[in-house]
Scaffold this active site. Structure first.
Site, PDB file in Angstrom:
ATOM      1  N   GLN A 307      84.933  26.070 104.865  1.00  0.00           N
ATOM      2  CA  GLN A 307      85.775  27.218 104.461  1.00  0.00           C
ATOM      3  C   GLN A 307      86.188  27.932 105.650  1.00  0.00           C
ATOM      4  OE1 GLN A 307      82.989  29.123 101.735  1.00  0.00           O
ATOM      5  NE2 GLN A 307      84.039  28.273  99.974  1.00  0.00           N
ATOM      6  N   ASN A 308      85.194  27.542 106.801  1.00  0.00           N
ATOM      7  CA  ASN A 308      85.224  28.640 107.900  1.00  0.00           C
ATOM      8  C   ASN A 308      85.716  28.101 109.269  1.00  0.00           C
ATOM      9  OD1 ASN A 308      84.543  31.359 106.927  1.00  0.00           O
ATOM     10  ND2 ASN A 308      83.274  30.134 105.760  1.00  0.00           N
ATOM     11  N   TRP A 309      85.555  26.648 109.435  1.00  0.00           N
ATOM     12  CA  TRP A 309      85.684  26.136 110.760  1.00  0.00           C
ATOM     13  C   TRP A 309      87.230  26.099 111.036  1.00  0.00           C
ATOM     14  CZ3 TRP A 309      87.064  22.572 114.190  1.00  0.00           C
ATOM     15  CH2 TRP A 309      87.404  21.224 113.672  1.00  0.00           C
ATOM     16  N   ASN A 310      88.200  25.664 110.299  1.00  0.00           N
ATOM     17  CA  ASN A 310      89.535  25.255 110.621  1.00  0.00           C
ATOM     18  C   ASN A 310      90.329  26.055 109.594  1.00  0.00           C
ATOM     19  OD1 ASN A 310      91.956  24.340 111.116  1.00  0.00           O
ATOM     20  ND2 ASN A 310      91.503  22.250 111.403  1.00  0.00           N
ATOM     21  N   ILE A 311      90.592  27.392 110.079  1.00  0.00           N
ATOM     22  CA  ILE A 311      91.166  28.405 108.941  1.00  0.00           C
ATOM     23  C   ILE A 311      92.453  28.076 108.809  1.00  0.00           C
ATOM     24  CG2 ILE A 311      91.662  30.710 108.750  1.00  0.00           C
ATOM     25  CD1 ILE A 311      89.061  30.122 108.018  1.00  0.00           C
ATOM     26  N   PRO A 312      93.572  27.758 109.513  1.00  0.00           N
ATOM     27  CA  PRO A 312      94.814  27.229 109.226  1.00  0.00           C
ATOM     28  C   PRO A 312      94.953  26.178 108.438  1.00  0.00           C
ATOM     29  CG  PRO A 312      94.626  27.395 111.898  1.00  0.00           C
ATOM     30  CD  PRO A 312      93.364  27.470 111.365  1.00  0.00           C
ATOM     31  N   VAL A 313      93.952  25.014 108.312  1.00  0.00           N
ATOM     32  CA  VAL A 313      94.014  23.963 107.434  1.00  0.00           C
ATOM     33  C   VAL A 313      93.249  24.572 106.158  1.00  0.00           C
ATOM     34  CG1 VAL A 313      92.997  21.816 107.062  1.00  0.00           C
ATOM     35  CG2 VAL A 313      93.987  22.197 109.026  1.00  0.00           C
ATOM     36  N   HIS A 347      92.769  12.368 108.056  1.00  0.00           N
ATOM     37  CA  HIS A 347      91.771  11.831 109.191  1.00  0.00           C
ATOM     38  C   HIS A 347      92.029  10.515 109.619  1.00  0.00           C
ATOM     39  CE1 HIS A 347      89.947  15.995 108.617  1.00  0.00           C
ATOM     40  NE2 HIS A 347      89.827  15.646 109.687  1.00  0.00           N
ATOM     41  N   TYR A 409      86.890  -1.092 121.566  1.00  0.00           N
ATOM     42  CA  TYR A 409      86.450  -1.734 122.810  1.00  0.00           C
ATOM     43  C   TYR A 409      86.345  -3.348 122.437  1.00  0.00           C
ATOM     44  CZ  TYR A 409      87.027   1.755 126.083  1.00  0.00           C
ATOM     45  OH  TYR A 409      87.828   2.648 127.035  1.00  0.00           O
TER      46      TYR A 409
HETATM   47  C1  COA Z   1      88.435  22.435  98.924  1.00  0.00           C
HETATM   48  C2  COA Z   1      88.542  23.730  99.390  1.00  0.00           C
HETATM   49  C3  COA Z   1      89.934  24.236  99.440  1.00  0.00           C
HETATM   50  C4  COA Z   1      87.754  24.576  98.520  1.00  0.00           C
HETATM   51  O1  COA Z   1      87.708  26.074  99.132  1.00  0.00           O
HETATM   52  P1  COA Z   1      86.669  27.155  98.225  1.00  0.00           P
HETATM   53  O2  COA Z   1      86.845  28.433  99.251  1.00  0.00           O
HETATM   54  O3  COA Z   1      85.381  26.421  98.311  1.00  0.00           O
HETATM   55  O4  COA Z   1      87.095  27.253  96.905  1.00  0.00           O
HETATM   56  P2  COA Z   1      86.888  28.258  95.889  1.00  0.00           P
HETATM   57  O5  COA Z   1      86.594  27.451  94.613  1.00  0.00           O
HETATM   58  O6  COA Z   1      85.581  28.935  96.265  1.00  0.00           O
HETATM   59  O7  COA Z   1      87.936  29.134  95.640  1.00  0.00           O
HETATM   60  C5  COA Z   1      88.723  29.605  96.599  1.00  0.00           C
HETATM   61  C6  COA Z   1      89.954  30.515  95.958  1.00  0.00           C
HETATM   62  O8  COA Z   1      90.462  29.909  94.913  1.00  0.00           O
HETATM   63  C7  COA Z   1      90.319  30.940  93.993  1.00  0.00           C
HETATM   64  N1  COA Z   1      90.169  30.475  92.472  1.00  0.00           N
HETATM   65  C8  COA Z   1      88.909  29.890  92.002  1.00  0.00           C
HETATM   66  N2  COA Z   1      89.252  29.391  90.957  1.00  0.00           N
HETATM   67  C9  COA Z   1      90.318  29.761  90.466  1.00  0.00           C
HETATM   68  C10 COA Z   1      91.135  29.446  89.262  1.00  0.00           C
HETATM   69  N3  COA Z   1      90.525  28.911  88.199  1.00  0.00           N
HETATM   70  N4  COA Z   1      92.444  29.920  89.324  1.00  0.00           N
HETATM   71  C11 COA Z   1      92.972  30.516  90.291  1.00  0.00           C
HETATM   72  N5  COA Z   1      92.599  30.775  91.337  1.00  0.00           N
HETATM   73  C12 COA Z   1      91.047  30.124  91.614  1.00  0.00           C
HETATM   74  C13 COA Z   1      89.059  31.822  94.339  1.00  0.00           C
HETATM   75  O9  COA Z   1      89.471  33.159  93.582  1.00  0.00           O
HETATM   76  C14 COA Z   1      89.548  31.956  95.572  1.00  0.00           C
HETATM   77  O10 COA Z   1      90.424  32.973  96.285  1.00  0.00           O
HETATM   78  P3  COA Z   1      90.487  33.646  97.502  1.00  0.00           P
HETATM   79  O11 COA Z   1      90.433  32.593  98.452  1.00  0.00           O
HETATM   80  O12 COA Z   1      91.882  34.312  97.366  1.00  0.00           O
HETATM   81  O13 COA Z   1      89.158  34.505  97.422  1.00  0.00           O
HETATM   82  C15 COA Z   1      87.765  23.682 100.846  1.00  0.00           C
HETATM   83  O14 COA Z   1      86.617  23.173 100.808  1.00  0.00           O
HETATM   84  C16 COA Z   1      88.723  23.185 101.819  1.00  0.00           C
HETATM   85  O15 COA Z   1      89.611  23.779 102.554  1.00  0.00           O
HETATM   86  N6  COA Z   1      88.297  21.830 102.125  1.00  0.00           N
HETATM   87  C17 COA Z   1      88.962  21.073 103.140  1.00  0.00           C
HETATM   88  C18 COA Z   1      88.919  21.493 104.383  1.00  0.00           C
HETATM   89  C19 COA Z   1      89.429  20.484 105.415  1.00  0.00           C
HETATM   90  O16 COA Z   1      89.672  19.389 105.088  1.00  0.00           O
HETATM   91  N7  COA Z   1      89.679  20.984 106.636  1.00  0.00           N
HETATM   92  C20 COA Z   1      90.053  19.925 107.425  1.00  0.00           C
HETATM   93  C21 COA Z   1      89.583  20.425 108.646  1.00  0.00           C
HETATM   94  S1  COA Z   1      89.975  19.317 110.189  1.00  0.00           S
END
Ligand code: COA
Length: 423
Positions: A307-313, A347, A409
């Site tokens: 949830q916190n390392w790559n905010i844009p994604v 990825h 390699y």
């Molecule tokens: C999968 C993922 C999106 C889950 O995110 P999360 O924050 O754990 O999800 P949560 O269930 O806690 O809910 C997040 C949001 O959805 C909302 N939500 C939860 N259940 C809901 C429902 N039934 N209906 C509507 N909204 C809902 C929450 O209120 C929350 O909203 P907010 O952000 O506005 O507070 C996250 O883990 C993610 O981004 N993973 C992939 C990251 C990635 O691949 N990064 C690559 C970097 S290289």
């Protein structure tokens, strides 16, 4: 007797003078201290990297260029990036037609599906077929296309939401206070201009908005500091060398030894990309929202890390994938799995295609996050959870990366006597 007394008095005053050299305070590294400046640790990483001589850290501009180019007269990756403008024009043109009502929503969606599919397939075919493209050049071009895919997907969604909102508004009488407040802002379809589109394409975000928060001015000092930091990105040269002659029995030992320098390089790249480069671009474009990362280093769960390392994604995933899935009635676990599956696909796409080698290490690494997240949340708390997150980063991620390096390699260099000798 007097002199002894004087000595006592003197001693006393010295003692009294030093009586306040202790005070009640926490050690800096304990969380109660309120100490938050970890800038020094980053500097430490830079020093460590520069001094890791046995791994051959080297900043050599010619080598950097040779990573991107095989033949100085052909620039396939750069050409690919230039061609990507075609897809931007198609999206803008489609949106304009949709806004005018000259094509239906269904036709618009079909054009988008076609455009977005081609965005992912076209560079893949080019990278796989063109021998003059290097793995780094290929990864760069595919990275640009992936970012464009995510951006245009967001562009499509937001413009559709705008049309839906205008339809709802048309049915109900509009409130004058809102429209007067919005006067300085762009409103749909006034946003469908080339300027607005390219601002979004270059802005350090994947989520489109009609009116991004903007900063007042460009701070030159800030800009120069970020530019300076970017130059500190080191290039690894010979860390691949010991891998080439690796047999599977010695693999674990080698990989563990390489995990630390690998992790340091990852930290530096994190800083250079998510802090220096993104802030540099944002400052230049007066893009106001600078939350590109949050305190992932304090993660006590794997979920918190993602949830916190790559905010844009993460923002893109929530807005355009996770929440829409929840809205259509999919369960939480299913939606989360779907997001991680999509992320795993990207990825793999970004690694396998440039290396022309399909091994599924990146895919499996990403998919393993789900059971790992469950395990850490179920069995570990607080500092133990935090240690588990760090361990998964230090050991897990570099292993996946080095698996590819090793396989690359072995397949590319073992048969080539000149390269084997050089190594
Ligand atoms: C999968 C993922 C999106 C889950 O995110 P999360 O924050 O754990 O999800 P949560 O269930 O806690 O809910 C997040 C949001 O959805 C909302 N939500 C939860 N259940 C809901 C429902 N039934 N209906 C509507 N909204 C809902 C929450 O209120 C929350 O909203 P907010 O952000 O506005 O507070 C996250 O883990 C993610 O981004 N993973 C992939 C990251 C990635 O691949 N990064 C690559 C970097 S290289």
């Amino acid at each position: 007797g007097r002199s002894v007394c004087l000595l006592w008095a003197l001693n006393d005053s010295v003692w009294i003078g030093h009586a306040h050299c202790h005070k009640l305070q926490e050690s800096m590294l304990s969380s109660a201290s309120g100490f938050k400046n970890y800038r020094g640790i980053l500097n430490w990483c830079v020093v460590m990297l520069v001094s890791l001589k046995q791994y051959g850290i080297l900043v050599d501009p010619i080598q950097v260029v040779s990573l991107f180019l095989k033949d100085p007269y052909s620039w396939p990756a750069a050409c690919l990036v230039i061609v990507s403008n075609v897809f931007i024009f198609v999206a803008l043109y489609t949106e304009r037609k949709l806004a005018m009502g000259s094509i239906s929503e269904k036709v618009g969606l079909l054009i988008y599906i076609f455009n977005l599919t081609v965005i992912l397939c076209f560079p893949m075919v080019v990278v796989l077929k063109l021998p003059s493209i290097t793995p780094v050049g290929g990864a760069f071009a595919l990275g640009v296309y992936t970012i464009l895919f995510l951006k245009l997907y967001s562009y499509k969604d937001v413009n559709r939401w705008c049309r839906e909102r205008t339809q709802v508004k048309a049915r109900s009488p509009s409130s004058p206070s809102v429209s007067s407040r919005m006067q300085s802002h762009v409103s749909y379809p006034g946003n469908l201009s080339l300027r607005d589109m390219y601002y979004f394409v270059f802005a350090p975000t994947l989520c489109y908005e009609l009116n991004f928060p903007r900063s007042e001015s460009i701070r030159m000092g800030f800009l120069l500091r970020r530019l300076f930091e970017m130059w500190m990105v080191p290039i690894i040269r010979s860390s691949m060398k010991p891998l080439q002659e690796m047999d599977y029995s010695r693999m674990t030992e080698r990989l563990l030894r390489l995990a630390v320098p690998n992790h340091l390089i990852w930290l530096i790249f994190f800083y250079c990309f998510f802090h220096s480069s993104m802030n540099f671009v944002a400052e230049l474009l007066r893009f106001g929202d600078r939350e590109f990362y949050r305190d992932w280093w304090n993660s006590e769960t794997i979920t918190y890390f993602w949830q916190n390392w790559n905010i844009p994604v993460h923002k893109w995933c929530l807005r355009h994938f996770y929440k829409p899935l929840l809205r259509i009635g999919a369960g939480k676990l299913l939606s989360q799995s779907a997001v991680f599956f999509a992320s795993a696909f990207f990825h793999e796409y970004l690694v396998s295609v440039p290396l022309r080698m399909f091994r599924l290490w990146a895919f499996m690494g990403m998919m393993a996050q789900l059971p790992l997240a469950w395990f850490v949340a179920r069995f570990l708390r607080g500092n133990y959870g935090n240690a588990a997150v760090w361990l998964s980063l230090i050991i897990g991620q570099p292993i996946a990366v080095l698996m590819y390096v090793h396989d690359y390699y072995v397949t590319h260099c073992q048969d080539d006597p000149t390269i084997s000798e050089a190594l």
